[in-house]
Design a protein around this motif. Structure first.
Motif, mmCIF file in Angstrom:
data_model
loop_
_atom_site.group_PDB
_atom_site.id
_atom_site.type_symbol
_atom_site.label_atom_id
_atom_site.label_comp_id
_atom_site.label_asym_id
_atom_site.label_seq_id
_atom_site.Cartn_x
_atom_site.Cartn_y
_atom_site.Cartn_z
ATOM 1 N N PHE A 108 -4.251 8.522 -3.445
ATOM 2 C CA PHE A 108 -3.596 9.484 -4.324
ATOM 3 C C PHE A 108 -3.868 9.150 -5.790
ATOM 4 N N PRO A 109 -3.893 10.172 -6.662
ATOM 5 C CA PRO A 109 -4.059 9.930 -8.102
ATOM 6 C C PRO A 109 -2.717 9.690 -8.789
ATOM 7 N N ASP A 110 -2.782 9.420 -10.099
ATOM 8 C CA ASP A 110 -1.597 9.354 -10.971
ATOM 9 C C ASP A 110 -0.604 8.280 -10.546
ATOM 10 N N SER A 111 -1.102 7.090 -10.213
ATOM 11 C CA SER A 111 -0.196 6.037 -9.753
ATOM 12 C C SER A 111 0.774 5.593 -10.848
ATOM 13 N N LYS A 112 0.411 5.806 -12.116
ATOM 14 C CA LYS A 112 1.308 5.409 -13.204
ATOM 15 C C LYS A 112 2.520 6.337 -13.307
#
Length: 280
Positions: A108-112
């Motif tokens: 998945f993207p956007d882990s921050k």
């Protein structure tokens, strides 16, 4: 499908199937692959990715396992049982992988921006939907006497068939689950029960290692009375990906991803060599 997690609804899924590569496919390659994918998905150069993988006769240790007082003897035991041993770079403790265990990674993207629990919860929801036609009794809570116990253990009537871990790299996150599809969950658990008994013996340890009860673990076929194969579950996963997105693209590593993979793979080889050297 209205209540499925938003992380599972990208416009495009990238699908990578490495479930039939055979015994020569190393678990070290798998973890390096997920790292490379987490980098590209996090950078936005790859869509959300689902990757399937199977490894033969492999025990994947967690970092705390390497600190068992008698780890050398414990690893020797696993080798006498025909298993190769590696140390992974994601969280958790020892797990057993063989041809009846299907692993699924969601990258998945956007882990921050995304809470770490959301990745776990998305995987739980996906698995519940995946087998909704067979059971509505899948629960997520810690099975304390299983191997690699954790908050997001998946079980039916108190018997665990799957465990989830997560690794975050740059802006991407790899949520990984093992699914005991075929075979005996108890036999896999007995292997690791013996591993911990040999590795711990009567020594007191700072870390709390599991006291495994093999009866709390089972495969999906044992729990559901089914004759599912790993290929059957693969087909189910691909079908679900198609229903959750506008399209699914099949695409292996390419370009900079291959460079990232090679770098991560070399790092894992070196790290494992040092870890296993300390166990000798």
């Amino acid at each position: 499908m209205n209540n499925i997690h938003t992380l599972l609804h990208p416009k495009t899924y990238r699908f990578i199937d490495q479930s039939s590569l055979g015994p020569g496919f190393s678990a070290l390659q798998s973890f390096a692959t997920d790292d490379a994918l987490a980098i590209s998905v996090g950078q936005g150069t790859s869509p959300t990715t689902a990757r399937l993988w199977v490894h033969h006769h492999t025990v994947v240790l967690g970092i705390p396992d390497a600190r068992l007082p008698f780890i050398s003897e414990a690893v020797d035991y696993l080798k006498t049982q025909g298993y190769q041993v590696i140390v992974r770079n994601s969280g958790g403790l020892a797990v057993v992988l063989d041809e009846g265990v299907l692993n699924l990674s969601f990258i998945f993207p956007d882990s921050k921006e995304v809470n770490i629990h959301e990745g776990y919860e998305a995987m739980v929801v996906f698995i519940k939907h995946l087998f909704a036609d067979l059971t509505d009794e899948i629960e997520a809570y810690e099975i304390t006497q299983s191997y690699c116990p954790g908050t997001y253990d998946l079980s039916i009537n108190g018997r665990k068939f799957a465990g989830i871990s997560q690794r975050r790299v740059k802006q991407g996150s790899a949520v990984q689950i093992y699914l005991d599809v075929t075979g005996s969950g108890m036999e896999r658990a007995l292997l690791l029960k013996n591993f911990y008994q040999i590795g711990r013996q009567d020594e007191e340890t700072r870390f709390s290692y599991p006291y495994i009860d093999p009866s709390v673990m089972a495969s999906m076929n044992e729990l559901l009375g089914t004759q599912l194969s790993v290929a059957d579950v693969r087909d189910r996963i691909l079908y679900q990906l198609r229903t959750l997105s506008e399209r699914v693209v099949v695409q292996q590593l390419e370009g900079e991803e291959i460079d990232s993979f090679n770098k991560r793979f070399e790092q894992m080889i070196e790290r494992n060599a040092k870890a296993l050297e300390r166990m000798e």
